[in-house]
Design a protein around this motif. Structure first.
Motif, PDB file in Angstrom:
ATOM      1  N   ASP A 197       5.424  43.408  23.058  1.00  0.00           N
ATOM      2  CA  ASP A 197       4.181  42.747  23.453  1.00  0.00           C
ATOM      3  C   ASP A 197       4.225  41.245  23.174  1.00  0.00           C
ATOM      4  O   ASP A 197       3.206  40.615  22.898  1.00  0.00           O
ATOM      5  CB  ASP A 197       2.956  43.405  22.827  1.00  0.00           C
ATOM      6  CG  ASP A 197       2.822  43.161  21.339  1.00  0.00           C
ATOM      7  OD1 ASP A 197       3.779  42.656  20.727  1.00  0.00           O
ATOM      8  OD2 ASP A 197       1.744  43.467  20.799  1.00  0.00           O
ATOM      9  N   SER A 198       5.429  40.678  23.288  1.00  0.00           N
ATOM     10  CA  SER A 198       5.540  39.221  23.226  1.00  0.00           C
ATOM     11  C   SER A 198       4.879  38.618  24.455  1.00  0.00           C
ATOM     12  O   SER A 198       4.715  39.276  25.495  1.00  0.00           O
ATOM     13  CB  SER A 198       7.007  38.795  23.164  1.00  0.00           C
ATOM     14  OG  SER A 198       7.653  39.103  24.384  1.00  0.00           O
ATOM     15  N   VAL A 199       4.529  37.363  24.359  1.00  0.00           N
ATOM     16  CA  VAL A 199       3.866  36.686  25.472  1.00  0.00           C
ATOM     17  C   VAL A 199       4.753  36.690  26.717  1.00  0.00           C
ATOM     18  O   VAL A 199       4.273  36.952  27.830  1.00  0.00           O
ATOM     19  CB  VAL A 199       3.477  35.253  25.074  1.00  0.00           C
ATOM     20  CG1 VAL A 199       2.901  34.494  26.263  1.00  0.00           C
ATOM     21  CG2 VAL A 199       2.457  35.283  23.930  1.00  0.00           C
ATOM     22  N   GLU A 200       6.033  36.446  26.551  1.00  0.00           N
ATOM     23  CA  GLU A 200       6.936  36.411  27.704  1.00  0.00           C
ATOM     24  C   GLU A 200       7.026  37.771  28.390  1.00  0.00           C
ATOM     25  O   GLU A 200       7.051  37.862  29.621  1.00  0.00           O
ATOM     26  CB  GLU A 200       8.323  35.933  27.277  1.00  0.00           C
ATOM     27  CG  GLU A 200       8.391  34.455  26.943  1.00  0.00           C
ATOM     28  CD  GLU A 200       7.908  33.571  28.084  1.00  0.00           C
ATOM     29  OE1 GLU A 200       8.337  33.816  29.250  1.00  0.00           O
ATOM     30  OE2 GLU A 200       7.108  32.651  27.835  1.00  0.00           O
ATOM     31  N   SER A 201       7.079  38.833  27.595  1.00  0.00           N
ATOM     32  CA  SER A 201       7.126  40.179  28.168  1.00  0.00           C
ATOM     33  C   SER A 201       5.830  40.500  28.906  1.00  0.00           C
ATOM     34  O   SER A 201       5.858  41.055  30.016  1.00  0.00           O
ATOM     35  CB  SER A 201       7.367  41.211  27.064  1.00  0.00           C
ATOM     36  OG  SER A 201       7.329  42.523  27.584  1.00  0.00           O
ATOM     37  N   VAL A 202       4.698  40.165  28.303  1.00  0.00           N
ATOM     38  CA  VAL A 202       3.404  40.403  28.942  1.00  0.00           C
ATOM     39  C   VAL A 202       3.320  39.638  30.259  1.00  0.00           C
ATOM     40  O   VAL A 202       2.868  40.179  31.287  1.00  0.00           O
ATOM     41  CB  VAL A 202       2.252  40.009  27.993  1.00  0.00           C
ATOM     42  CG1 VAL A 202       0.909  40.058  28.723  1.00  0.00           C
ATOM     43  CG2 VAL A 202       2.226  40.929  26.781  1.00  0.00           C
ATOM     44  N   LYS A 203       3.751  38.389  30.263  1.00  0.00           N
ATOM     45  CA  LYS A 203       3.726  37.586  31.486  1.00  0.00           C
ATOM     46  C   LYS A 203       4.576  38.228  32.587  1.00  0.00           C
ATOM     47  O   LYS A 203       4.157  38.308  33.746  1.00  0.00           O
ATOM     48  CB  LYS A 203       4.233  36.170  31.189  1.00  0.00           C
ATOM     49  CG  LYS A 203       3.257  35.299  30.421  1.00  0.00           C
ATOM     50  CD  LYS A 203       3.907  34.057  29.849  1.00  0.00           C
ATOM     51  CE  LYS A 203       4.526  33.166  30.893  1.00  0.00           C
ATOM     52  NZ  LYS A 203       5.103  31.940  30.287  1.00  0.00           N
ATOM     53  N   ARG A 204       5.761  38.690  32.215  1.00  0.00           N
ATOM     54  CA  ARG A 204       6.672  39.281  33.198  1.00  0.00           C
ATOM     55  C   ARG A 204       6.042  40.522  33.847  1.00  0.00           C
ATOM     56  O   ARG A 204       6.089  40.687  35.078  1.00  0.00           O
ATOM     57  CB  ARG A 204       7.997  39.650  32.514  1.00  0.00           C
ATOM     58  CG  ARG A 204       9.049  40.200  33.463  1.00  0.00           C
ATOM     59  CD  ARG A 204      10.395  40.351  32.771  1.00  0.00           C
ATOM     60  NE  ARG A 204      10.352  41.306  31.668  1.00  0.00           N
ATOM     61  CZ  ARG A 204      10.381  40.974  30.378  1.00  0.00           C
ATOM     62  NH1 ARG A 204      10.444  39.711  30.030  1.00  0.00           N
ATOM     63  NH2 ARG A 204      10.358  41.898  29.435  1.00  0.00           N
ATOM     64  N   LEU A 205       5.443  41.383  33.045  1.00  0.00           N
ATOM     65  CA  LEU A 205       4.847  42.609  33.576  1.00  0.00           C
ATOM     66  C   LEU A 205       3.588  42.319  34.388  1.00  0.00           C
ATOM     67  O   LEU A 205       3.329  42.974  35.405  1.00  0.00           O
ATOM     68  CB  LEU A 205       4.532  43.562  32.420  1.00  0.00           C
ATOM     69  CG  LEU A 205       5.751  44.133  31.683  1.00  0.00           C
ATOM     70  CD1 LEU A 205       5.325  44.885  30.431  1.00  0.00           C
ATOM     71  CD2 LEU A 205       6.568  45.044  32.593  1.00  0.00           C
ATOM     72  N   LEU A 206       2.784  41.362  33.944  1.00  0.00           N
ATOM     73  CA  LEU A 206       1.587  40.995  34.712  1.00  0.00           C
ATOM     74  C   LEU A 206       1.965  40.420  36.072  1.00  0.00           C
ATOM     75  O   LEU A 206       1.377  40.768  37.101  1.00  0.00           O
ATOM     76  CB  LEU A 206       0.737  40.004  33.927  1.00  0.00           C
ATOM     77  CG  LEU A 206      -0.100  40.573  32.786  1.00  0.00           C
ATOM     78  CD1 LEU A 206      -0.738  39.453  31.965  1.00  0.00           C
ATOM     79  CD2 LEU A 206      -1.191  41.515  33.321  1.00  0.00           C
ATOM     80  N   HIS A 207       2.943  39.554  36.098  1.00  0.00           N
ATOM     81  CA  HIS A 207       3.383  38.976  37.376  1.00  0.00           C
ATOM     82  C   HIS A 207       3.927  40.061  38.298  1.00  0.00           C
ATOM     83  O   HIS A 207       3.632  40.066  39.512  1.00  0.00           O
ATOM     84  CB  HIS A 207       4.445  37.894  37.143  1.00  0.00           C
ATOM     85  CG  HIS A 207       3.883  36.551  36.788  1.00  0.00           C
ATOM     86  ND1 HIS A 207       3.184  35.780  37.682  1.00  0.00           N
ATOM     87  CD2 HIS A 207       3.922  35.847  35.624  1.00  0.00           C
ATOM     88  CE1 HIS A 207       2.813  34.651  37.099  1.00  0.00           C
ATOM     89  NE2 HIS A 207       3.245  34.660  35.851  1.00  0.00           N
ATOM     90  N   ALA A 208       4.717  40.988  37.751  1.00  0.00           N
ATOM     91  CA  ALA A 208       5.316  42.036  38.587  1.00  0.00           C
ATOM     92  C   ALA A 208       4.257  42.933  39.215  1.00  0.00           C
ATOM     93  O   ALA A 208       4.315  43.233  40.423  1.00  0.00           O
ATOM     94  CB  ALA A 208       6.298  42.863  37.757  1.00  0.00           C
TER      95      ALA A 208
END
Length: 454
Positions: A197-208
């Motif tokens: 649940d790092s910010v980068e991981s959250v961003k990647r999943l939200l964008h996808a």
């Protein structure tokens, strides 16, 4: 306030309202673990009898956790409509139960009544109800909510598509997402529990998920179920989130153990309004479950069912798009077996609906609990009959990341067909357009994820 009764020559004296509430609860292993449960069936019956004669004023005037000591209590108290409360304060809990179940009482009547009740009053009524009572009462209530689309209509069974992946691999998540959509799943939300649940991981999943929703014009909402602060940072950095998620609890101390407060949730709500991609007006998603306060050693001697009701009073303040209890997820230390899981699921759904929040359920169990797939299918049928707003679905009912058993994509399809339920209207129109539905039912294309590669 009388806390004493005599049954068959035995005197039962309860030390406080908190003690009475705990002992009037149906058998739960969590209450027994906390040392507050009734010792015998007879003591439980005695507690229910005493509780049934108490007035709503008795409950309000003797708070289990005073508002000056707890911000959840303070928020619940602040929402009471005084004129409505004054008109019913002398009702007994038994009279409240009878009013709720009366054939002449409509869902609109219950919505008005709810504004004069606090969470403990709603829990008290539920303690006097049978499983069928809980199903019948909840089914009266239609609670609508809207983010990008509206769910909660009578006759609708919406679903959360949960395409989790054990490494947050985007391709794997999208493959599961496609399969779920091909079964007509996902109108409530496309929601991912991330491993990281790092910010980068959250961003990647939200964008996808956002990109997929946009590409295929899917009338739904996306959400990544990381900690609220990680989501907020991701949104600040431009991630497209239709909703913000957070697990909540029924006491201020338990919420602190989650790393949240009432003010933080208000900040998240404001951010979802100003920077989120959901059209609203509701943009928050809360998750709950009996036993979390006990895990946090923040239950203050209050039984887990009443604490769960307090979750819904707290949630109501923020006007969320969806709320769901994850019933059976924590394990046998709080809900020991199939009977306790089914009871808790029906209690939670009823109490949520009586708070007029858009209530869903993750119908699930962990592999060390005394339950199996047939048990949660039974609960699925009961909750569908009770008018649950949405349920959660995973591939084959087996979440490969969280390692627990839930309802499957095809289980939701079977419940809709068997119980004469439909997807949310806008989502159903899209399913018809995609050829996944024909005349309100799954077509021959259903279950074929390759339709999203053509």
């Amino acid at each position: 306030m009388n806390l004493k009764t005599t049954l068959f020559g035995n005197v039962y004296q309860f030390s406080s309202l908190k003690d009475l509430f705990a002992k009037a609860n149906e058998e739960k292993s969590g209450d027994r673990l906390a040392g507050i449960a009734a010792e015998t069936v007879q003591e439980r019956i005695a507690a229910k009898e005493v509780l049934s004669d108490l007035t709503l004023a008795d409950i309000r005037n003797h708070p289990l956790l005073p508002p000056e000591e707890d911000e959840v209590s303070k928020i619940i108290e602040s929402q009471i409509n005084e004129p409505i409360y004054q008109s019913i304060k002398n009702w007994s809990v038994a009279e409240l139960r009878e009013y709720i179940l009366n054939d002449a009482t409509t869902g609109e009547d219950l919505k008005r009544l709810s504004r004069g009740l606090n969470s403990e009053m709603i829990a008290a009524a539920a303690k006097l109800m049978s499983n069928l009572d809980l199903v019948h009462a909840a089914d009266k209530l239609e609670v609508l909510s809207k983010c990008n689309i509206t769910i909660g209509q009578k006759g609708v069974l919406a679903s959360r598509l949960q395409p989790n992946h054990p490494t947050d691999n985007v391709e794997g998540m999208i493959a599961s997402l496609k399969e779920g959509l091909s079964y007509g799943i996902g109108d409530a939300v496309i929601g991912i529990n991330p491993v990281d649940d790092s910010v980068e991981s959250v961003k990647r999943l939200l964008h996808a998920t956002h990109d997929f929703i946009q590409e295929w014009s899917v009338p739904s909402q996306n959400c990544v179920l990381a900690h609220v602060t990680a989501q907020m940072k991701a949104i600040e950095q431009g991630a497209p989130a239709d909703m913000i998620f957070q697990s909540i609890a029924g006491t201020e101390a338990a919420n602190r153990s989650f790393g949240i407060s009432a003010s933080l949730l208000e900040e998240a709500n404001d951010m979802a309004l100003t920077l989120g991609t959901g059209t609203g007006p509701q943009r928050l998603y809360f998750e709950t479950g009996q036993g979390s306060e006990l895990s946090a050693e923040a239950h203050f001697g209050i039984d887990q069912m009443t604490l769960e009701s307090r979750n819904y009073g707290f949630a109501r303040y923020y006007d969320p798009y969806i709320v769901n209890t994850v019933v059976g997820f924590i394990g046998p230390e709080y809900l020991y077996d199939n009977k306790q899981v089914i009871r808790a699921g029906l209690e939670d759904h009823f109490m949520g609906k009586m708070h007029c929040i858009p209530m869903g359920v993750d119908i699930c169990y962990t592999n060390h609990i005394k339950a199996d797939q047939n048990d949660i299918e039974n609960l699925g049928v009961l909750l569908t009959a009770a008018g649950v707003n949405f349920i959660i679905a995973t591939p084959m009912g087996d979440d490969c990341m969280l390692n627990y058993q839930s309802m499957s994509y095809h289980d939701v399809a079977a419940l809709r067909q068997t119980m004469k339920k439909r997807p949310a209207p806008l989502f159903e129109q899209w399913l018809e357009k995609m050829g996944i539905f024909e005349n309100g039912k799954l077509s021959k294309l259903a279950g074929d994820p390759t339709i999203f590669t053509r």
